[in-house]
Design a protein around this motif. Structure first.
Motif, PDB file in Angstrom:
ATOM      1  N   GLU A  34       0.824  -1.206   0.000  1.00 28.62           N
ATOM      2  CA  GLU A  34       0.000   0.000   0.000  1.00 28.62           C
ATOM      3  C   GLU A  34       0.866   1.267   0.000  1.00 28.62           C
ATOM      4  O   GLU A  34       2.050   1.237   0.343  1.00 28.62           O
ATOM      5  CB  GLU A  34      -0.961   0.009   1.187  1.00 28.62           C
ATOM      6  CG  GLU A  34      -0.302  -0.185   2.541  1.00 28.62           C
ATOM      7  CD  GLU A  34      -0.384  -1.617   3.022  1.00 28.62           C
ATOM      8  OE1 GLU A  34      -0.086  -2.526   2.199  1.00 28.62           O
ATOM      9  OE2 GLU A  34      -0.725  -1.830   4.198  1.00 28.62           O
ATOM     10  N   GLU A  35       0.214   2.359  -0.359  1.00 33.74           N
ATOM     11  CA  GLU A  35       0.919   3.652  -0.401  1.00 33.74           C
ATOM     12  C   GLU A  35       1.185   4.191   0.995  1.00 33.74           C
ATOM     13  O   GLU A  35       2.191   4.858   1.231  1.00 33.74           O
ATOM     14  CB  GLU A  35       0.093   4.660  -1.194  1.00 33.74           C
ATOM     15  CG  GLU A  35       0.757   6.024  -1.357  1.00 33.74           C
ATOM     16  CD  GLU A  35      -0.065   6.967  -2.212  1.00 33.74           C
ATOM     17  OE1 GLU A  35       0.311   8.158  -2.303  1.00 33.74           O
ATOM     18  OE2 GLU A  35      -1.076   6.519  -2.790  1.00 33.74           O
ATOM     19  N   ARG A  36       0.264   3.913   1.923  1.00 32.72           N
ATOM     20  CA  ARG A  36       0.426   4.353   3.311  1.00 32.72           C
ATOM     21  C   ARG A  36      -0.204   3.300   4.214  1.00 32.72           C
ATOM     22  O   ARG A  36      -1.211   2.685   3.854  1.00 32.72           O
ATOM     23  CB  ARG A  36      -0.193   5.729   3.555  1.00 32.72           C
ATOM     24  CG  ARG A  36      -1.638   5.839   3.148  1.00 32.72           C
ATOM     25  CD  ARG A  36      -2.203   7.232   3.383  1.00 32.72           C
ATOM     26  NE  ARG A  36      -1.452   8.273   2.725  1.00 32.72           N
ATOM     27  CZ  ARG A  36      -1.591   8.618   1.446  1.00 32.72           C
ATOM     28  NH1 ARG A  36      -2.464   7.968   0.680  1.00 32.72           N
ATOM     29  NH2 ARG A  36      -0.897   9.593   0.935  1.00 32.72           N
ATOM     30  N   ARG A  61      -6.485   8.392   4.982  1.00 31.74           N
ATOM     31  CA  ARG A  61      -5.218   8.931   4.486  1.00 31.74           C
ATOM     32  C   ARG A  61      -4.452   9.694   5.574  1.00 31.74           C
ATOM     33  O   ARG A  61      -3.250   9.490   5.772  1.00 31.74           O
ATOM     34  CB  ARG A  61      -5.506   9.859   3.300  1.00 31.74           C
ATOM     35  CG  ARG A  61      -4.291  10.575   2.729  1.00 31.74           C
ATOM     36  CD  ARG A  61      -4.707  11.523   1.624  1.00 31.74           C
ATOM     37  NE  ARG A  61      -5.251  10.792   0.477  1.00 31.74           N
ATOM     38  CZ  ARG A  61      -4.533  10.456  -0.585  1.00 31.74           C
ATOM     39  NH1 ARG A  61      -3.252  10.751  -0.642  1.00 31.74           N
ATOM     40  NH2 ARG A  61      -5.097   9.802  -1.576  1.00 31.74           N
ATOM     41  N   LYS A  71       4.498   0.495  -1.400  1.00 29.54           N
ATOM     42  CA  LYS A  71       4.194   0.237  -2.813  1.00 29.54           C
ATOM     43  C   LYS A  71       5.213  -0.761  -3.380  1.00 29.54           C
ATOM     44  O   LYS A  71       5.664  -0.639  -4.511  1.00 29.54           O
ATOM     45  CB  LYS A  71       4.184   1.541  -3.612  1.00 29.54           C
ATOM     46  CG  LYS A  71       3.158   2.556  -3.091  1.00 29.54           C
ATOM     47  CD  LYS A  71       3.213   3.879  -3.819  1.00 29.54           C
ATOM     48  CE  LYS A  71       2.699   3.763  -5.226  1.00 29.54           C
ATOM     49  NZ  LYS A  71       2.634   5.098  -5.885  1.00 29.54           N
TER      50      LYS A  71
END
Length: 507
Positions: free
Chosen positions: A300-302, A310, A330
């Protein structure tokens, strides 16, 4: 779980005035015991000042009727008797005698505690209850059956080699080296003998026969039952890449798993955590407490964005980075070649300890074999009874009709499992009680606790009050204008109030 300290507040044996109270509360002491006085209408009641779970300060909690809720992990206690009414607390508090002398309120002695002996020792019944599972739900059910004066036979079958333990500690204080192992068991070994609970460890169940009302064990023995609780929990998802079966690669679910990671950490200089889940990041924080270099790889991105959003995901990542964790987001691990982890991005991480935290899956094979209705979990009704009469399910495997969200949900959290275990136990006794508790969990990252109530699988808006980077915030997750969940950092009382509001808005 705190260091020894001096008793708090005034000496209650000398008396205090109502004018000394603040917001209807006062913490004082009787000898070395801290005692909380609470004004409820014309009465003043007194109980131990700290939660029996992790020693949370009840003076900072929420009074609801004749109960008080702990600000840390939402345990609930009777103000009149000290009884633990809601997990994660399982042990009662002492209730104290309150006397009036002129204009003073005086406390000198504890009220007599209810007898602890289990009723089955003197009044056995032919009823036979079997609990499959030795985790939070299974233990809470067995304990509640005895608290509810069930006098029949209780057999609790666990595939684990350890007695039921406080599992959240396995990735938190115990793994970090801040809690001794003797804090882990939910009850000592003598408890099971004294209360007539036949706890069978290292025991597998091969099959359940709903028609014959029997359980077949792995060794072929058969156990008849009148009521059955399935509380088989979940198991870690295994990493399906080359090298994942090496001895320095671990998952974390049991005491044995945590011990193995601690043993490996003794000589490790660099650890790789695969997955940025709650467990993965709690492991990362615990290994950092042991001064080990930690790298986290996740697709995942975060971290935690899917659950917390987010902004909170960015905060969690920054918090771990401030504490020395190296993120490779990522990205994924394609193979483990000895100590070398080959990343999809082309990078390589050398690590002498690997912990995999990529999620868990419910253990459903027994339920499927028994012909129970399955829907991404074991389908249960509002009383936690399965599609087969007399067979109940609780904990990580149960998918139940949640009256707040209006959906059938399955939640993999400790407090939910304990609360369901208790409700299932009462319903095994024929109470017909609806399970309608609002889901709750907490996660600890260094000195930052995140509390979460409700259940939001998706949302269309997040309202943020306060500052997330400032570690003082409350987030509301809304869908169609309705609050489905609330997360907070150091807004404990507001979090409790949000839980209460959700309870009162139930359909």
């Amino acid at each position: 779980m705190t260091d020894e300290k001096k008793p708090s507040g005034p000496d209650l044996t000398k008396g205090v005035a109502l004018t000394d109270f603040r917001d209807g509360k006062l913490v004082g002491h009787v000898g070395d015991d801290d005692v909380l006085l609470l004004q409820t209408g014309p009465d003043v009641v007194a109980i131990d000042a700290y939660c029996s779970h992790y020693h949370g300060p009840l003076a900072e909690g929420l009074v609801v009727g004749d109960t008080v809720r702990c600000p840390w992990h939402h345990a609930c206690f009777s103000l009149r008797t000290g009884e633990a009414l809601g997990p994660p607390a399982l042990s009662a508090l002492s209730a104290w005698k309150v006397e009036r002398e002129s204009d003073k309120i005086v406390v000198r002695a504890k009220r007599e505690a209810p007898a602890q002996a289990a009723p089955h020792l003197t009044a056995p019944t032919p009823d036979r209850f079997v609990i499959v599972g030795g985790g939070a739900a299974g233990f809470a059910a067995a304990d509640m059956l005895r608290r509810e004066k069930f006098a029949g036979a209780i057999t609790m079958i666990s595939s684990d080699g350890a007695m039921p333990v406080d599992r959240p500690n396995l990735s938190k204080d115990y793994l970090a080296g801040n809690a001794p192992e003797d804090w882990l068991p939910l009850r000592p070994e003598a408890y099971y003998q004294d209360f007539g609970i036949d706890l069978r460890l290292d025991t597998s169940v091969a099959a359940i026969d709903p028609r014959e009302r029997s359980v077949t064990l792995g060794n072929g023995d058969r156990l008849p039952f009148d009521r059955l609780l399935l509380a088989t929990g979940a198991e870690p998802v295994k990493l399906q890449i080359a090298g994942a079966d090496q001895p320095h690669v671990h998952t974390l679910r049991s005491v044995a798993d945590s011990r193995a990671i601690i043993a490996a950490a003794a000589n490790a200089k660099r650890a790789l955590v695969i997955g940025a889940s709650f467990i993965g990041l709690e492991v990362a924080a615990s290994l950092r407490a042991r001064k080990i270099e930690v790298h986290v790889v996740a697709p995942e991105e975060r971290p935690m964005e899917k659950i917390l959003g987010r902004e909170m995901g960015d905060f969690v990542r920054a918090l771990h980075q401030e504490n020395g964790v190296n993120f490779h987001l990522k990205d994924t691990v394609e193979k483990l070649d000895g100590r070398r982890a080959q990343l999809k991005s082309g990078g390589v991480i050398e690590a002498d300890l690997v912990v995999v935290g990529i999620g868990v899956k419910p253990r459903l094979s027994l339920a499927e074999q028994a012909g129970l209705a399955i829907d991404r979990g074991v389908s249960v009704d509002a009383t936690l009874e399965t599609s087969v009469s007399g067979i109940f399910a609780a904990g990580d495997i149960a998918r139940w009709p949640d009256p707040h969200s209006g959906a059938n949900i399955r939640v993999e959290h400790w407090v939910v499992a304990e609360r369901q275990g208790q409700t299932a136990a009462r319903n095994m006794l024929g109470r017909g009680e609806r399970y309608d508790a609002v889901p709750f969990f907490w996660s600890q990252h260094y000195d930052v606790p995140i509390n979460y109530v409700g259940h939001a699988e998706s949302w269309d808006d997040i309202q943020i009050d306060g500052s997330i980077p400032g570690k003082d915030c409350l987030l509301k997750y809304l869908k169609g204008g309705r609050v489905l969940a609330v997360a907070s950092i150091y807004r404990d009382l507001e979090n409790l109030r949000a839980e209460l509001a959700m309870e009162r808005s139930r359909a």
